[in-house]
Design a protein around this motif. Structure first.
Motif, short mmCIF file in Angstrom:
data_model
loop_
_atom_site.label_atom_id
_atom_site.label_comp_id
_atom_site.label_asym_id
_atom_site.label_seq_id
_atom_site.Cartn_x
_atom_site.Cartn_y
_atom_site.Cartn_z
N GLY A 9 9.98 -1.80 -17.40
CA GLY A 9 9.64 -2.72 -18.46
C GLY A 9 8.86 -2.42 -19.66
O GLY A 9 8.34 -1.02 -19.88
N ASN A 10 8.91 -3.11 -20.81
CA ASN A 10 8.56 -2.64 -22.17
C ASN A 10 9.09 -1.24 -22.63
O ASN A 10 8.24 -0.54 -23.04
N GLY A 11 10.24 -1.13 -22.25
CA GLY A 11 10.71 0.08 -22.83
C GLY A 11 10.61 1.28 -21.93
O GLY A 11 11.11 2.53 -22.27
N ALA A 12 9.73 1.24 -20.86
CA ALA A 12 9.49 2.60 -19.99
C ALA A 12 10.49 2.48 -19.06
O ALA A 12 11.30 1.65 -18.44
N LYS A 13 11.03 3.86 -18.72
CA LYS A 13 12.25 4.08 -17.87
C LYS A 13 11.67 5.18 -16.90
O LYS A 13 11.08 6.23 -17.39
N LEU A 14 12.22 5.26 -15.92
CA LEU A 14 12.18 6.53 -14.89
C LEU A 14 13.48 6.90 -14.38
O LEU A 14 14.26 6.21 -13.81
#
Length: 306
Positions: A143-148
């Protein structure tokens, strides 16, 4: 307080396993879809849940628990943890998934390898099959541009994953990059048998290619200057392997090979007193990890004809 902010939306959790500080940590990436990295062992699950409370994260908000591998200190607590996280699923390597679902073989094998250390970690409980996500490569939207991003990084184990987070350009390597000792600001090998040197070196090259800014060690904490640390670890692994190979070829004992490593490796020479006096590391580093290289060296010996 169990939590410490170490980056944007990123918190390190001191699990305080068995009362030992700076031994094992988990990580929490906060945001619209918070995620846990490493369940840690069974006996420190209450401390991990306390960390969520400290950060104001309701347990139902956790969708994923990503474990680098299923050894007791990294994924052993997943079954116990998920009892308190009703919506969470476990991200794990496909080879590790069966041992999360049915840990009955994992526990005795861990006891055989770790001895008294396994009791410090605690017995794993099973994870329901429908709550396991087996994966070797992929990307999870936080979410909100965060990635794993998930990467397969074998060597320490045949099922080790690493995870890259993009908000701080850091990597959670599990045990693929060794054990970081923050008190000494140095890294030592994490190489219990069965250890696979070629795979470990290839995994380090994969991590180096990411050009990360930081490494988030499960043992223990954030370390900067990531690429240089990964390069240095490659050199250290090759050194230990060469010494073990020479020792096996001349029928040296574990004790002799260990002493040769301590004398030849400037890192070990510097920190040997700390390791020898640590209740956990004196078993894992000075025995299990050296045995990993010895067993690996034996696989390189020419086969004798019957």
């Amino acid at each position: 307080m169990h939590t410490k902010q170490i980056g944007k939306n990123l918190y390190q959790v001191e699990l305080d396993t068995g009362g030992f500080k700076q031994l094992i940590c988990s990580y929490i990436i906060t945001g619209s879809k918070p995620i846990l990295i490493e369940s840690g062992p069974t006996n420190s699950v209450p401390n991990l849940l306390s960390a969520l409370e400290e950060l104001g994260i309701a347990p139902p908000a956790i969708e994923y628990v990503a474990v680098t591998h299923i050894h007791l200190d990294h994924g052993g607590g997943a079954g116990t943890l998920l009892k308190s996280l009703p919506n969470a699923k476990v991200i794990v390597h496909p080879r590790g998934a069966p041992h999360l679902i049915d840990p009955e073989r994992l526990w005795p094998s861990s006891q055989a390898v770790l001895g008294y250390v396994s009791e410090v970690f605690g017995k794993p409980e099973p994870v329901s099959k429908d709550r396991v996500i087996p994966i070797t490569e992929g990307v999870f939207d936080l979410g909100n541009g965060a990635k794993l991003t998930v990467l397969e990084t074998l060597g320490h184990a045949s099922h080790n994953l690493s995870f890259q987070e993009n908000l701080n350009n850091g990597v959670f390597p599990g045990d693929a990059a060794g054990t970081y000792l923050p008190k000494c600001n140095t890294v030592v090998p994490t190489t219990p048998p069965p250890f696979y040197l070629e795979s470990a070196l290839a995994s380090l090259d994969k991590l180096i290619a990411l050009n990360p800014q930081a490494l988030y060690f499960s043992h223990f904490g954030r370390a900067d200057d990531a690429v240089n640390r990964l390069e240095a670890y490659k050199t250290q692994l090759r050194l230990w392997a060469d010494i073990a190979q020479a020792g096996v070829e001349t029928n040296q004992s574990l004790e002799t090979i260990r002493e040769n490593i301590i004398q030849a490796d400037p890192v070990m020479t510097k920190i040997i007193n700390y390791i020898q006096n640590h209740p956990i590391y004196k078993k894992t580093v000075l025995e299990n990890c050296i045995m990993g290289f010895i067993e690996y060296a034996k696989t390189k010996q020419p086969k004798t004809q019957p």
